[in-house]
Write an enzyme that holds these catalytic residues in place. Structure first.
Site, PDB file in Angstrom:
ATOM      1  CG  ASP A 109      -0.365  -0.019   2.534  1.00 31.95           C
ATOM      2  OD1 ASP A 109       0.858  -0.240   2.628  1.00 31.95           O
ATOM      3  OD2 ASP A 109      -1.092   0.185   3.512  1.00 31.95           O
TER       4      ASP A 109
ATOM      5  CE1 TYR B  58       7.747   3.723   0.799  1.00 33.73           C
ATOM      6  CE2 TYR B  58       7.306   5.055  -1.153  1.00 33.73           C
ATOM      7  CZ  TYR B  58       8.033   4.072  -0.515  1.00 33.73           C
ATOM      8  OH  TYR B  58       9.045   3.429  -1.178  1.00 33.73           O
TER       9      TYR B  58
ATOM     10  CG  PHE C 298       8.711  -0.057  -4.309  1.00 33.33           C
ATOM     11  CD1 PHE C 298       9.198  -0.493  -3.093  1.00 33.33           C
ATOM     12  CD2 PHE C 298       7.966  -0.941  -5.079  1.00 33.33           C
ATOM     13  CE1 PHE C 298       8.949  -1.781  -2.637  1.00 33.33           C
ATOM     14  CE2 PHE C 298       7.708  -2.234  -4.639  1.00 33.33           C
ATOM     15  CZ  PHE C 298       8.205  -2.656  -3.417  1.00 33.33           C
TER      16      PHE C 298
ATOM     17  CG  HIS D  25       9.123  -6.047   0.722  1.00 39.44           C
ATOM     18  ND1 HIS D  25       9.667  -4.837   1.085  1.00 39.44           N
ATOM     19  CD2 HIS D  25       7.993  -5.756   0.029  1.00 39.44           C
ATOM     20  CE1 HIS D  25       8.900  -3.856   0.647  1.00 39.44           C
ATOM     21  NE2 HIS D  25       7.871  -4.388  -0.001  1.00 39.44           N
TER      22      HIS D  25
END
Length: 258
Positions: free
Chosen positions: A71, A73, A84, A198
């Site tokens: 989701d 930031y 990202f 991740h």
């Protein structure tokens, strides 16, 4: 007050989604999100006009690579509507600069592309990298807060339809959340699926398929593998680091990832 509707989604992506807009899933998402926008005006990330920025910047016809985030930031001033990505004005040595981007930059350098000059990934999106979060909104300061509003039905439909319609895509699935979408992608053929841990925090090292090897000596090689796959299928490779930034890469190794 911002009004959330199907018209916010670009026409090519609406066509891909087909009859989804007649579904209970879409009705639920609209109802829940409008309620949140009314209740939490000014406290939603990103700004509502940027919920579908990834789809606006990367047209359906241009998609070559899909990178799935979770989701947006939830810290002030970071979310752009692209997984990202953060504004380029945020210094690399700032506490605001996410660990995931630091590790992505390390991987790029280890693969010979150089380091990211900043955290703004608009250039990727414009080249055909779909930077797609699996929830497209979040409450400021509350990670995962919009996960259950109904985004899953929309994003699952989009992933499934995209994989079925477009052969030879590259999918970068980093972490368990992104990898939960694997069955949707595997239902299609001729897709390159790259999986790893991740890239955020210490979790980057902690699976049998680490994004970076401990000590950051080697990377998972996803950016190189993606370009090799694209070249094999007569697609232009992605310029992961802009050539104009070459001078900034001439940095002593000890300072490379500060």
């Amino acid at each position: 007050m911002y009004s959330f509707s199907a018209a916010d989604i670009p026409e090519d992506w609406r066509a891909l989604l087909g009859d989804y807009f007649e579904s209970l899933g879409w009705e639920t998402l609209q109802t829940n999100l409008r309620a949140e926008l009314n209740k939490e005006e000014g406290k939603i990330c990103p700004e509502p006009q940027n919920f579908f920025k990834a789809l606006k910047l990367t047209s359906l016809a241009k998609v070559k690579v899909v990178i799935l985030g979770q989701d947006p930031y939830h810290s002030p001033g970071l979310a752009q509507g692209l997984a990202f990505s953060i504004p380029g004005s945020i210094p690399r040595n700032s506490r605001q600069f996410p660990s995931s981007l630091r590790n992505i930059s390390k991987a790029l350098a280890l693969e010979g592309f150089g380091i990211l000059p900043n955290g703004d990934l608009h250039a990727w999106a414009e080249q055909g990298v779909l930077l797609l979060n699996t929830a497209l909104s979040v409450k400021l300061g509350d990670a995962g807060s919009h996960t259950n509003l109904g985004w899953k039905s929309l994003i699952d439909k989009l992933i499934s339809a995209l994989a079925l319609q477009k052969p030879h895509l590259v999918w970068m699935l980093w972490g368990g959340h992104a990898q939960s979408k694997l069955p949707l992608i595997e239902a299609a053929s001729e897709q390159l699926i790259l999986q790893s841990s991740h890239p955020s925090g210490l979790g980057v090292y902690k699976t049998d398929r680490p994004f970076l090897e401990p000590g950051a000596k080697t990377s998972c090689g996803h950016f190189t593998k993606a370009n090799e796959w694209l070249a094999k299928h007569q697609e232009s490779p992605i310029s992961w680091v802009a050539p104009t930034g070459k001078n900034s890469y001439a940095t002593p190794q000890a300072n490379l990832f500060n």
